[in-house]
Design a protein around this motif. Structure first.
Motif, PDB file in Angstrom:
ATOM      1  N   TRP A  66      28.183  15.625 -39.188  1.00 48.29           N
ATOM      2  CA  TRP A  66      27.027  15.053 -39.888  1.00 48.29           C
ATOM      3  C   TRP A  66      26.987  13.546 -39.691  1.00 48.29           C
ATOM      4  N   TRP A  69      25.706  12.736 -36.151  1.00 46.45           N
ATOM      5  CA  TRP A  69      24.285  12.945 -35.867  1.00 46.45           C
ATOM      6  C   TRP A  69      23.365  12.083 -36.714  1.00 46.45           C
ATOM      7  N   PHE A  70      23.817  11.556 -37.826  1.00 49.38           N
ATOM      8  CA  PHE A  70      22.921  10.949 -38.810  1.00 49.38           C
ATOM      9  C   PHE A  70      22.117   9.791 -38.218  1.00 49.38           C
ATOM     10  N   ILE A  75      17.562  11.526 -33.507  1.00 52.22           N
ATOM     11  CA  ILE A  75      17.163  11.734 -34.903  1.00 52.22           C
ATOM     12  C   ILE A  75      16.285  10.584 -35.385  1.00 52.22           C
ATOM     13  N   ALA A 253      15.871  17.743 -34.879  1.00 54.37           N
ATOM     14  CA  ALA A 253      17.067  18.456 -35.317  1.00 54.37           C
ATOM     15  C   ALA A 253      17.083  19.888 -34.784  1.00 54.37           C
ATOM     16  N   LEU A 267      23.209  19.412 -38.620  1.00 52.61           N
ATOM     17  CA  LEU A 267      21.880  18.881 -38.316  1.00 52.61           C
ATOM     18  C   LEU A 267      20.896  19.161 -39.447  1.00 52.61           C
ATOM     19  N   VAL A 270      21.601  16.683 -42.042  1.00 52.44           N
ATOM     20  CA  VAL A 270      21.048  15.380 -41.673  1.00 52.44           C
ATOM     21  C   VAL A 270      19.573  15.311 -42.053  1.00 52.44           C
ATOM     22  N   TRP A 274      17.817  12.832 -44.929  1.00 50.46           N
ATOM     23  CA  TRP A 274      16.738  11.910 -44.596  1.00 50.46           C
ATOM     24  C   TRP A 274      15.485  12.188 -45.420  1.00 50.46           C
TER      25      TRP A 274
END
Length: 326
Positions: A66, A69-70, A75, A253, A267, A270, A274
């Motif tokens: 996490w 990918w954040f 993203i 994602a 994902l 994430v 957000w």
């Protein structure tokens, strides 16, 4: 009656009950005990602790992935597209909602009927259906033209060149948002006191001037807070534009999840975080907008979170001092 001269008056002896009472000692008032409330609080705290413990310790969530990918460029690019679609759709949806609300309140039966039909249809059809219909619109109409019905066309253009993925997403969301915004605007206009309309009419002001300078500014007190709340639903609704091939936050994602199937859960987390951040920012904006428009309508403005914190700390200090004094 009066006593004769020289007579003596005998006073009755005072009893203990007639003596001045001694000052009462201060007694502490104990609140009523509520064991049910304490039991419910304990149960909720245990459940929350278990949820947080599972969220942190369960390896299935893969928090290291996490974190990877954040803030990845893929993203963040999707996040920018989500913000762009939301901004364009919010502005166009509000403008369309104002026009539909005015048509709904018009004296023209045609305008009222068309506006009511549009609002009824767009509020009834799911947003995903609207987006997919627009995405396949070129199959129905390859070219669009403007001219006289059943007569010559003044000019025409190729629909496939204009209907980009971004345009389809913005148009679909704006059409859907305008239907809901129309009811918000109409409710705000109807919330203005009828005396304001009568006073403006008594001054002989034109209808357009009455609306722009008197009615609509007062209606904004009800319209803007409600429409800001509508933005939260719009932000979440942008996740559907993935189905018209626009890689927004959710679409990015999903694409990365197809490439890295082992990272699907991180994902999704994430995306969840957000969206929580975006809706939280809108909620903060909504609070201050509502607080701004509450001026003049309430005796005191609702306290801000910082003011609530200061008040709680002040009450806590006062309580500690009272406990120490007793």
């Amino acid at each position: 009656m009066s006593e004769p001269p020289g007579a003596t008056v005998t006073l009755a002896p005072t009893s203990a009950a007639d003596e001045p009472s001694k000052p009462l000692t201060a007694q502490r008032v104990l609140p009523l005990r509520r064991p049910g409330r304490w039991i419910a609080t304990a149960v909720v705290l245990v459940l929350v602790a278990q949820f947080v413990h599972g969220l942190v310790t369960n390896p299935f969530y893969q928090w290291d992935r996490w974190g990877y990918w954040f803030l990845r460029p893929t993203i963040l690019d999707g996040l920018v597209i989500t913000l762009e679609v939301t901004a364009y759709s919010a502005v166009l949806g509000l403008l369309g909602g104002i026009l539909l609300a005015l048509a709904r309140l018009s004296r023209s039966p045609v305008l009222r009927a068309v506006s009511w039909t549009y609002i009824w249809a767009l509020r009834s059809i799911p947003l995903i259906v609207v987006l997919l219909f627009l995405y396949n619109f070129s199959a129905l109409y390859k070219t669009l033209s403007v001219g006289i019905p059943f007569g010559p066309a003044f000019f025409s253009f190729d629909e496939t060149k204009l209907a980009t993925d971004m345009a389809i997403a913005v148009i679909g969301l704006s059409l859907n948002e305008a239907a809901y915004a129309a009811e918000v605007v109409r409710g705000g206009i109807l919330s203005v006191d009828q005396g304001q309309h009568e006073a403006a009419a008594a001054l002989g002001l034109p209808k357009g001037y009455q609306f722009r300078k008197i009615v609509f500014p007062q209606a904004l007190r009800s319209i803007i807070p409600n429409y800001v709340n509508q933005l939260i639903g719009l932000i979440k609704g942008t996740s559907l534009v993935f189905y018209v091939s626009l890689l927004d936050l959710f679409g990015s994602a999903q694409t990365m999840g197809s490439t890295y199937p082992g990272d699907i859960v991180p994902l999704l987390l994430v995306v969840t975080v957000w969206y929580l951040i975006l809706t939280s920012v809108v909620s903060v904006v909504q609070f201050y907008v509502e607080r701004h428009y509450a001026r003049g309508a309430t005796r005191s403005l609702p306290p801000t979170p910082l003011q609530k914190l200061r008040t709680a700390l002040t009450e806590l200090r006062a309580r500690i001092r009272r406990e120490a004094a007793v």
